[in-house]
Design an enzyme around this catalytic site. Structure first.
Site, short mmCIF file in Angstrom:
data_model
loop_
_atom_site.label_atom_id
_atom_site.label_comp_id
_atom_site.label_asym_id
_atom_site.label_seq_id
_atom_site.Cartn_x
_atom_site.Cartn_y
_atom_site.Cartn_z
N ARG A 151 2.55 -7.15 5.15
CA ARG A 151 3.20 -7.95 6.19
C ARG A 151 2.62 -7.57 7.54
O ARG A 151 2.19 -6.42 7.73
CB ARG A 151 4.70 -7.61 6.26
CG ARG A 151 5.50 -7.95 5.07
CD ARG A 151 6.78 -7.15 5.10
NE ARG A 151 6.49 -5.71 5.01
CZ ARG A 151 7.38 -4.75 5.12
NH1 ARG A 151 8.63 -5.04 5.33
NH2 ARG A 151 7.04 -3.48 5.02
N GLN A 153 9.93 -8.72 -4.15
CA GLN A 153 8.86 -9.49 -4.81
C GLN A 153 9.19 -10.98 -4.99
O GLN A 153 8.31 -11.83 -4.85
CB GLN A 153 8.50 -8.87 -6.16
CG GLN A 153 7.80 -7.52 -6.01
CD GLN A 153 7.42 -6.90 -7.34
OE1 GLN A 153 7.55 -7.53 -8.39
NE2 GLN A 153 6.96 -5.67 -7.33
N TYR A 203 0.86 -1.19 0.00
CA TYR A 203 0.00 0.00 0.00
C TYR A 203 0.89 1.23 0.00
O TYR A 203 0.77 2.13 0.81
CB TYR A 203 -0.93 -0.03 1.22
CG TYR A 203 -2.11 0.91 1.13
CD1 TYR A 203 -3.19 0.61 0.32
CD2 TYR A 203 -2.13 2.10 1.87
CE1 TYR A 203 -4.28 1.48 0.23
CE2 TYR A 203 -3.22 2.96 1.80
CZ TYR A 203 -4.28 2.64 0.98
OH TYR A 203 -5.36 3.49 0.89
N GLU A 259 12.44 -5.22 -5.12
CA GLU A 259 13.51 -6.02 -4.53
C GLU A 259 13.00 -7.07 -3.54
O GLU A 259 13.76 -7.95 -3.14
CB GLU A 259 14.58 -5.12 -3.90
CG GLU A 259 14.13 -4.24 -2.74
CD GLU A 259 13.53 -2.90 -3.16
OE1 GLU A 259 13.07 -2.75 -4.31
OE2 GLU A 259 13.50 -2.00 -2.29
N HIS A 276 5.35 -3.45 -13.07
CA HIS A 276 6.69 -3.24 -13.63
C HIS A 276 7.21 -4.63 -14.01
O HIS A 276 6.99 -5.59 -13.27
CB HIS A 276 7.58 -2.56 -12.59
CG HIS A 276 8.98 -2.27 -13.06
ND1 HIS A 276 9.27 -1.89 -14.35
CD2 HIS A 276 10.15 -2.29 -12.40
CE1 HIS A 276 10.59 -1.69 -14.44
NE2 HIS A 276 11.14 -1.93 -13.28
#
Ligand code: NAD
Ligand code: MG
Length: 340
Positions: free
Chosen positions: A48, A86, A24, A84, A108
Site C-alpha cells: 500500500r 486479503q 513484505y 484479514e 495459507h
C-alpha cells in the site's frame, strides 16, 4: 502422502514468469528474496502507499509497485498480506486488474477455503505454504537448506497449476527438504488447529501457568523464567532433532519419571482432547474465521486488549532482563525489525 523434491520440479518455469509478492512481512520478505536469489529475474513487491515495509524492500533494491499495478504486470501474484485484509485487497486491487490466465497464489488456505475470496474462473489458484515462520524460510535458504512446504491447487485453469506451484516452492527452497501435496481445506484446518491448540495457544498458556505457579509460591521470578520459559527451547530442540524419545533419552531419569507421572495430571488427555475437539469443530464449521473477521471489521478491540495484557505480564519484563545477561541469544537473531 506425496512428497516432491527439487528433482521433481521444473524450476525454470517460475524463472520465466513475472512474480509479484503482495506484502513484505514475515513471509513476504522471505519469498521475494528467495525467488530473486534463485534466479527469478522479474520479482516485484506490492505494498500500500505509505507502507512501513516499503523501506525494507527498497533496502534490498526490490522493485516496488502498488497492488493494482502489480496485478496488471504479474504472471504470478503471491498474496502475503495479513489474512484479514486479503479479501478486500483481492476485490479492490487484484480482481479488476489481474491479467487473463494469471496465477493467484497464497501461503495459507484460509481465504479460499472459507470463500472469503472467490477467484475469477480464468485464474490458476495455488498454495505454497512453508511450514515455518518467514524468517526461518529466509535463514534456512541462505544456509543452503529450505523449510518444507505444502502445495495445493484450488483452480487449474491452465492445466499446469501444480507444475507452477512446485516450481515456485522449489525456488523458495522448499524442494531442498520436501514439498508435500495437500488441499486448501486440509492445510487451513490443520494449520489453525495446530497454532491454537498446541504451538501458540496451548504452549503460551502452559508456560504462563507454570511461571505463575512458581512465582505465586514465592520462588524468584528469574528462577521461574529459566525453568518454565528459557528451557522450553532446549527441550524443543531435542524433540525437533529426534522426537519425544530423543528428548527423554537426553534428560535425567528423574526428569523422565516426573514427565510420565505429572504430564497427564497437568494436561489430562481425555479432558484436553474433548476441548481440542471443540476447538477443531469451531474451525471446521467456519465459526472461528467468522468471529475473527467480525473482530477485524470492528477494529480488533479484543485482539488488541489481549496483546496489551500479555505484553504487560511480568514474564516479559523478567525475560527481557535475563536475556540481557545472555548476549549470545541475540547474536545472529532471525528477526531484525529494521530489516525483515
Ligand atoms: P505479516 O503481518 O508479517 O506481513 C504482512 C505484510 O503485508 C506487511 O508487509 C504489511 O505492510 C503488508 N500489508 C498489510 N496490509 C496490506 C494491504 N492492505 N495491502 C498490501 N499489503 C499489506 O504477514 P505474514 O505473517 O507474513 O502472513 C502473510 C501470509 O502468509 C498469511 O496468509 C499467513 O497466513 C501466511 N503464513 C504466514 C506464516 C508466518 O511465518 N508468519 C507462515 C505460513 C503462512
Ligand atoms: Mg501454521
Amino acid at each position: 502422502m506425496r512428497v516432491y523434491y527439487d528433482r521433481d520440479a521444473n524450476v525454470t518455469m517460475i524463472k520465466g514468469r513475472k512474480v509479484a509478492v503482495v506484502g513484505y512481512g514475515s513471509q513476504g520478505h522471505a519469498h521475494a528474496l528467495n525467488l530473486r536469489d534463485s534466479g527469478v529475474a522479474e520479482v516485484a513487491v506490492a505494498l500500500r502507499p505509505g507502507s512501513a515495509s516499503a523501506r525494507k524492500a527498497e533496502a534490498e533494491s526490490l522493485t516496488l509497485l502498488s497492488p493494482a499495478d502489480a496485478a496488471r504486470w504479474a504472471d504470478v501474484m503471491m498474496v502475503l498480506a495479513p489474512d484479514e485484509v486479503q479479501a478486500e485487497l483481492y476485490q479492490r486491487d487484484l480482481a479488476p486488474h489481474l491479467r487473463e490466465g494469471a496465477a493467484l497464489a497464497f501461503a495459507h488456505g484460509l481465504n479460499i477455503h472459507f470463500r472469503l475470496i472467490e477467484p475469477r474462473p480464468d485464474l490458476d489458484v495455488f498454495m505454497v505454504a512453508p511450514k515455518g515462520p518467514g524468517h526461518t524460510v529466509r535463514a534456512e535458504y541462505l544456509k543452503g537448506g529450505g523449510v518444507p512446504c505444502l502445495v495445493a491447487v484450488a483452480q487449474n485453469a491452465s492445466g499446469t497449476a501444480m507444475d507452477l506451484a512446485l516450481s515456485y516452492a522449489s525456488a523458495i527452497g522448499g524442494g531442498r527438504s520436501g514439498v508435500i501435496e495437500t488441499t486448501f481445506r486440509e492445510e487451513c484446518e490443520t494449520d489453525l488447529f495446530g497454532e491454537q491448540a498446541v504451538l501458540c495457544g496451548g504452549l503460551t498458556s502452559l508456560i504462563r501457568a507454570g511461571f505463575e505457579t512458581l512465582v505465586e509460591a514465592g520462588y524468584a521470578p528469574e528462577m521461574a523464567y529459566f525453568e518454565c520459559v528459557h528451557e522450553v527451547k532446549l527441550i524443543v530442540d531435542l524433540i525437533y532433532e529426534g522426537g519425544l524419545a530423543n528428548m527423554r533419552y537426553s534428560v535425567s531419569n528423574t526428569a523422565e519419571y516426573g514427565d510420565y507421572l505429572s504430564g497427564p495430571r497437568v494436561v489430562p488427555p481425555e479432558k484436553t482432547k474433548k476441548v481440542m475437539r471443540q476447538v477443531l469443530e469451531d474451525i471446521q464449521s467456519g465459526r472461528f474465521v467468522h468471529d475473527w473477521m467480525t473482530e477485524c471489521r470492528v477494529g480488533q478491540p479484543l485482539f488488541k486488549a489481549q496483546r496489551r495484557r500479555w505484553a504487560e505480564h511480568s514474564i516479559e519484563e523478567v525475560g527481557n532482563r535475563l536475556r540481557g545477561m545472555m548476549p549470545w541469544i541475540g547474536a545472529g537473531r532471525l528477526v531484525d525489525k529494521n530489516k525483515n
